[in-house]
Design an enzyme around this catalytic site. Structure first.
Site, short mmCIF file in Angstrom:
data_model
loop_
_atom_site.label_atom_id
_atom_site.label_comp_id
_atom_site.label_asym_id
_atom_site.label_seq_id
_atom_site.Cartn_x
_atom_site.Cartn_y
_atom_site.Cartn_z
N SER A 115 0.78 -1.06 -0.10
CA SER A 115 0.03 -0.03 0.06
C SER A 115 0.83 1.40 0.05
CB SER A 115 -0.64 0.15 1.17
OG SER A 115 -1.80 1.21 1.57
N TYR A 139 -2.57 -0.65 10.38
CA TYR A 139 -2.42 -0.94 8.74
C TYR A 139 -1.17 -0.45 8.34
CZ TYR A 139 -4.08 -0.91 4.04
OH TYR A 139 -4.07 -1.11 2.93
#
Length: 261
Positions: A151, A164
């Site tokens: 990501s 995350y």
């Protein structure tokens, strides 16, 4: 948004984790469009996985579903047995599945359960999948390719869900470690898509209340694409065109972060 499809994976086999929904489903479908036989993994989205297989079969492709909880070594080993039994080999593994903590809107909302879920799936799951499947790819004459879906959150961090960002940063360490030990037979890279308009993202309150427009204004390409538009870029990492690339981090975010030298 239209893209030309090339048969880059004719005669190849591809496994995509978390392919019952979202980005994973589009990677699996794109691989089939490009000629691959595809294993569609799911943990709980059986209906979604079957729908992905149906989409693939509708274009004349070949696909199977495989189910596993990728947080456990035994389940991953059993899934590897199933994939090799079905295909006899595996050319490409896309570790797409991940917990994105989409319901968490602030770092203050962090719980032990939310932390454990992300670490178990994004970190332990990615590492174990890379370890088990990479070892088997190393033993086959054709080698293989592993793509870990990361990501762009690692660039700026996440005040919304710091666990995350931490997990996705860990994927870089996993990728680099296994890129070294599995080379040259097996290449391992990280693909980092930017924001994509998945059903999950479209349902988030912050997305519906103005964040989408803010991010589009900050993105040079001027669009937040659907997952299908980025799936081919992800799979490029497993093509011969990327044959000298391992341990890498490929960013595809429309210019939002512009990370590099």
């Amino acid at each position: 948004m239209t893209q030309q499809i090339f048969p880059r994976f004719a005669g190849k086999t591809v496994l995509v984790t978390g392919a019952g929904t979202g980005f994973g489903a589009e990677i699996a479908f794109r691989a089939a469009q490009e000629g691959a036989r595809v294993a569609v993994h799911y943990r709980s989205s059986k209906k979604g996985a079957e729908e992905t297989v149906a989409r693939i079969e509708a274009i004349g492709g070949e696909a199977i579903t495989v189910q596993a909880d990728i947080g456990t070594w035994a389940a991953i080993t059993a899934m590897a047995d199933e994939v090799w039994a079905a295909f006899g080999t595996l050319d490409v593994l896309v570790n797409n599945v991940g917990d994105v903590s989409s319901e968490q809107m602030s770092w203050r909302d962090l719980t032990q359960e939310a932390l454990d879920a992300v670490i178990d799936i994004d970190v332990k799951g990615t590492l174990l999948m890379t370890h088990v499947f990479g070892e088997r790819m190393l033993e086959q004459p054709s080698g293989g390719n592993i793509i870990n879906v990361g990501s762009t959150v690692i660039v700026r961090g996440s005040p919304r869900a710091p666990q995350y960002a931490a997990a996705k940063y860990a994927i870089l360490g996993i990728t680099k470690s296994y890129a070294k030990v599995l080379a040259p037979a097996v290449r391992v890279n990280t693909f980092a898509p930017g924001f994509m308009e998945t059903e999950r993202l479209l349902g988030r309150e912050d997305w519906k209340s103005g964040r989408r427009e803010v991010l589009i204004a900050q993105t040079p390409m001027g669009v937040i694409p659907p997952p299908a538009f980025v799936a081919g870029t992800c799979l490029w990492l497993a093509t011969e065109e990327a044959a000298h690339l391992t341990g890498g981090y490929l960013l595809a975010d429309g210019g939002f972060n512009m990370v590099g030298a």
